[in-house]
Design a protein around this motif. Sequence first.
Motif: not given
Length: 127
Positions: A36-39, A43-45, A96-100
Amino acid sequence: MNNPKYVPAMKFSDKQKANISFPQALTDRQKYDQINQVNKGGQRYIQYYIETKFYYQSQNVFSDCNGITFVNIGSNNVSINGFPLTQGQQLSIEGNYMEIDQTQYQVEFSLSISVNNNLAVLRKLYK
């Protein structure tokens, strides 16, 4: 028979020994940061991929993903947990973000065995 020549062990000074480094196993946090690198914009992706599967008979579908889309590409009606889909309709469920989503979806075709049963399931999975 050729025997290999004896090669004496290399000797290193203390200064040279201090400069020898061996690769170390990454911690879970380091692996996470590497994936999960930073561009460039800061911004983290999060990396993900889309998996596509096709279903031709009634069965349960496990999600275990962030987003799932059901597309009825057959001519027979299909229901997803009781929600009906006619030919060409789709049902999308996004997290939502990071939900499973860990729902077990029940897929039921109007005709149990038919060549016209065809449901595409697209899942968004994190790496």
